[in-house]
Design a protein around this motif. Structure first.
Motif: not given
Ligand code: PMP
Length: 464
Positions: A123-125, A157-159, A229, A234, A262, A264-265, A292
């Motif tokens: 996942g992202g974290s 936000y990074h996780g 990001e 978030s 980052d 992820v979004v 995501k």
């Molecule tokens: N980075 C960003 C920019 C995010 O928005 C998120 C989740 N909202 C994450 C990392 C973490 O991802 P995850 O919830 O899949 O671990």
């Protein structure tokens, strides 16, 4: 969280809500555990969610910025089922498999610059943690083990894993939560926060100068990475000034600090491109984190793209002990990889990137028009992501009071057919990318009515 939708105790939904009481949800207020009667979603169809009482709602947050191709896609279900029947798991330590091999090659080919290497995560974290672990590992192999400090931003936000949470910049969310050492937060690059009279250009100068000053204060020989990001999601869809990222990358290059973007979004179409770093912001970072939209949320998967330069540097540093002791049981999971490949096929076949670019102006114009509501402080929109910031008293913003207001907005909107994702004082909209202009109209009409109804409710309570 206030109860949004408490159903009668003996009804099917009431029984599910009872069972749900032992599900500790993300950001659960444990003081209220058992009293959060959440709407229970039964099905998803296209841009809609249908709850257990049959109410149909537009999925405003698009899951959690992730259901890019929409709900209920037969192609993804078939790919998942087919892969599960053919090969449901393999050990990525011992062997490899077709789906992750093909996916890795496809991501590397589409990625900007020399981001040619793919490390799969869950996942992202875990993608963010892996990026930071890689940055530390890189510096160890480069013979500079003291270069380990990380710079991130307030509002980012990074996780939720330990390192990734440490880089996240919502200060109120660090209360009672232990944080790793060595993370330094810069102020938020949110133009709305600039002092009266300061131009956006001067604000940008100040934010970029702050990054450089922080590197110099810590010592460039001690700073491993800057993580950002492209759009702080978030944190409330915060769009940094033009050129901010390019200039931050220049600063990082000058001081030999790795730039981790980052995405992820922002990847997989949210901003109208597969990757936003280069196409929208003009940068080629050293690493990109993904999750995501990679699978449109159908199954969990993340990935870290690593530039070829870093691997060449490590090779050039000599030494034969180069094992990156990092990986997951589910690295490159075949079912997730099959879902991701099918997801990329749909994005391509249905021309979703072009579709997003086509509907973006309408999405933006309709949402920006909400700024005429007295409670709306600012509407920020980029691609198909928007943050509608609500402040009951502009002179005295108050986090709890304004959050209570957006929760009311969500309650009204859910009743009218739109799920909102309030993030403190922001109503966040990031619907599935397949949304049409007519559906955007409906989404924004409901959001407007929801805000108006919440305003009327607050006014009535004040009069009482
Ligand atoms: N980075 C960003 C920019 C995010 O928005 C998120 C989740 N909202 C994450 C990392 C973490 O991802 P995850 O919830 O899949 O671990």
């Amino acid at each position: 969280m206030t109860p949004i939708n408490a159903s009668a105790a003996g009804s099917p939904t009431g029984r599910l809500q009872q069972q749900d009481n032992v599900f500790i949800h993300p950001w659960e207020d444990l003081a209220a555990l058992g009293g959060n009667h959440r709407t229970i979603i039964a099905r998803g169809e296209g841009i809609h969610l249908i709850d257990t009482d049959g109410n149909r709602m537009i999925d405003g947050p698009g899951g959690m910025w992730c259901v890019n191709i929409g709900h209920g896609r037969r192609e993804i279900a078939d790919a998942i089922a087919g892969q599960a029947m053919t090969l449901g798991y393999f050990s990525p330590w011992a062997v490899s498999a077709e789906a992750p091999a093909r996916l890795a090659a496809r991501l590397a080919a589409a990625a900007p610059g020399d981001l040619d290497h793919v490390f799969f995560t869950t996942g992202g974290s875990t993608a963010v943690d892996s990026a930071l672990r890689f940055a530390f590992f890189y510096n160890n192999l480069m013979g500079r083990p003291q270069k380990k400090q990380v710079i991130a931003r307030i509002g980012g936000y990074h996780g939720s894993t330990h390192l990734a949470a440490g880089c996240s910049g919502k200060l109120s969310e660090k209360r009672h939560m232990d944080m790793p050492d060595g993370v330094h937060l810069l102020s938020c690059p949110k133009p709305l926060l600039r002092p009266a009279g300061m131009s956006v250009d001067a604000f940008c100068d100040a934010r970029v100068a702050e990054l450089e000053a922080k590197i110099l204060e810590l010592g460039a020989d001690r700073v491993a990475a800057f993580i950002a990001e492209p759009v702080l999601a978030s944190g409330g869809v915060i769009i940094p000034p033009d050129d901010y990222h390019r200039r931050c990358l220049d600063v990082c290059r000058r001081h030999d600090v790795l730039y981790i973007s980052d995405e992820v979004v922002t990847a997989f179409g949210r901003l109208g491109h597969l990757f936003a770093s280069e196409a929208v912001f003009g940068i080629r970072p050293d690493m990109i984190t993904l999750a995501k939209g990679l699978t449109s949320g159908y199954v969990p998967m993340g990935a870290l793209l690593i530039s070829d330069r870093l691997l060449r540097d490590i090779a050039g540093a000599g030494g034969d002990a180069r094992v990156f002791f990092s990986g997951f049981t589910y690295s490159g999971h075949p079912v997730a990889a099959a879902a991701a490949l099918a997801n990329l096929d749909v994005i391509e076949r249905d021309g979703l990137l072009a579709h997003v670019r086509r509907v973006m102006p309408h999405f933006s114009a309709r949402l920006r028009a909400l700024a005429d509501l007295p409670v709306v402080a600012e509407v920020r929109v980029i691609g198909l992501m928007a943050g509608v910031e609500c402040t009951l008293d502009a002179a005295h913003p108050h986090e709890d009071r304004d959050y209570a207001f957006t929760l009311r907005v969500d309650r009204h909107c859910q009743r009218m057919g739109l799920l909102v994702r309030p993030v403190y004082n922001m109503c966040v909209m990031s619907p599935p990318l397949i949304i049409t202009e007519a559906q955007i109209d409906r989404m924004v009409d409901i959001l407007r009515a929801g805000i108006e109804q919440a305003m009327a409710e607050v006014a009535a309570e004040r009069r009482a």
